[in-house]
Design an enzyme around this catalytic site. Structure first.
Site, PDB file in Angstrom:
ATOM      1  N   GLY A   1       0.840  -1.194   0.000  1.00  0.00           N
ATOM      2  CA  GLY A   1       0.000   0.000   0.000  1.00  0.00           C
ATOM      3  C   GLY A   1       0.867   1.232   0.000  1.00  0.00           C
ATOM      4  O   GLY A   1       2.022   1.190   0.452  1.00  0.00           O
TER       5      GLY A   1
ATOM      6  N   HIS B   1      -4.403   1.448   7.530  1.00  0.00           N
ATOM      7  CA  HIS B   1      -3.030   1.976   7.576  1.00  0.00           C
ATOM      8  C   HIS B   1      -2.875   3.137   6.585  1.00  0.00           C
ATOM      9  O   HIS B   1      -2.326   4.188   6.924  1.00  0.00           O
ATOM     10  CB  HIS B   1      -2.054   0.832   7.254  1.00  0.00           C
ATOM     11  CG  HIS B   1      -0.614   1.217   7.209  1.00  0.00           C
ATOM     12  ND1 HIS B   1       0.324   0.703   8.069  1.00  0.00           N
ATOM     13  CD2 HIS B   1       0.058   2.059   6.393  1.00  0.00           C
ATOM     14  CE1 HIS B   1       1.519   1.228   7.789  1.00  0.00           C
ATOM     15  NE2 HIS B   1       1.381   2.057   6.761  1.00  0.00           N
ATOM     16  N   GLU B   2      -3.371   2.951   5.361  1.00  0.00           N
ATOM     17  CA  GLU B   2      -3.207   3.987   4.323  1.00  0.00           C
ATOM     18  C   GLU B   2      -4.044   5.222   4.632  1.00  0.00           C
ATOM     19  O   GLU B   2      -3.607   6.348   4.397  1.00  0.00           O
ATOM     20  CB  GLU B   2      -3.547   3.428   2.941  1.00  0.00           C
ATOM     21  CG  GLU B   2      -2.659   2.272   2.479  1.00  0.00           C
ATOM     22  CD  GLU B   2      -1.176   2.497   2.700  1.00  0.00           C
ATOM     23  OE1 GLU B   2      -0.714   3.648   2.587  1.00  0.00           O
ATOM     24  OE2 GLU B   2      -0.462   1.523   3.019  1.00  0.00           O
TER      25      GLU B   2
ATOM     26  N   HIS C   1      -2.311   7.373   6.998  1.00  0.00           N
ATOM     27  CA  HIS C   1      -1.314   8.223   6.337  1.00  0.00           C
ATOM     28  C   HIS C   1      -1.934   9.517   5.839  1.00  0.00           C
ATOM     29  O   HIS C   1      -1.359  10.594   5.991  1.00  0.00           O
ATOM     30  CB  HIS C   1      -0.701   7.502   5.130  1.00  0.00           C
ATOM     31  CG  HIS C   1       0.477   6.639   5.465  1.00  0.00           C
ATOM     32  ND1 HIS C   1       1.622   7.143   6.032  1.00  0.00           N
ATOM     33  CD2 HIS C   1       0.693   5.315   5.297  1.00  0.00           C
ATOM     34  CE1 HIS C   1       2.493   6.147   6.198  1.00  0.00           C
ATOM     35  NE2 HIS C   1       1.956   5.031   5.761  1.00  0.00           N
TER      36      HIS C   1
ATOM     37  N   CYS D   1       5.923  -0.215   7.584  1.00  0.00           N
ATOM     38  CA  CYS D   1       5.543   0.934   6.772  1.00  0.00           C
ATOM     39  C   CYS D   1       6.724   1.307   5.883  1.00  0.00           C
ATOM     40  O   CYS D   1       7.853   1.367   6.368  1.00  0.00           O
ATOM     41  CB  CYS D   1       5.169   2.102   7.682  1.00  0.00           C
ATOM     42  SG  CYS D   1       4.752   3.600   6.793  1.00  0.00           S
TER      43      CYS D   1
HETATM   44 NI    NI Z   1       2.784   3.149   5.767  1.00  0.00          NI
END
Ligand code: NI
Length: 166
Positions: free
Chosen positions: A43, A128-129, A132, A86
């Protein structure tokens, strides 16, 4: 274009909503896909590629999909803890608690609406994305003790990032 590492200011910014769809956006997504694949990731959010737009790509199964202006809604109170890494924090692996089941609403690169329900691993990647795009990193979601464990690694990554020429 390269992947921004921990210490880069853009990773801490909230991404700007996308209002224009079309070839430029498709071009960004293409470049992001290249970066992600070179780094063997699953990702990548646009700000990790230095682009201030609410867009991320994710490899869900065999395909890489792009999600624009994404939003998620947890579909149950159930959460799962699992290890995450990450691309912006290379070498750091930490346990992160995520919703097990979510609904993702977004647009595709042409601006068409997307609505999909995801569970487990795919739900984790998407959360997770989206973190961000809100300027949130995995290290914000760990205990003080875990944070202490990875502190030296973080400092190293940050020093390296900040010594990069602009
Ligand atoms: Ni990440």
């Amino acid at each position: 274009m390269s992947i921004k590492k921990y210490g880069a200011a853009i990773l801490r910014e909230r991404a700007r909503p996308v209002t224009e769809f079309g070839s430029e956006l498709i071009g960004f997504a293409e470049k992001m896909k290249q970066l992600m694949e070179e780094a063997a990731g699953v990702g990548l959010a646009a700000n990790q590629a230095g682009i201030d737009k609410s867009l991320f790509i994710a490899k869900l199964g065999d395909e890489v999909y792009a999600f624009v202006n994404p939003e998620i809604l947890p579909l149950s109170s159930e959460t799962v803890i699992d290890e995450e890494g990450c691309l912006s924090i290379p070498g750091v692996w930490v346990d992160v608690e995520r919703h097990r089941k979510i609904r993702l609403t977004a647009q595709n690169l042409e601006g068409q609406p997307i609505r999909v329900e995801l569970e487990d691993y795919f739900a984790r990647v998407v959360q997770h994305e989206i973190d961000h795009l809100n300027g949130v990193l995995i290290i914000d979601r760990i205990s003080t003790r875990e944070r202490r464990r990875v502190a030296d690694q973080l400092e190293e990554i940050e020093d390296r990032e900040k010594s990069q020429p602009l």
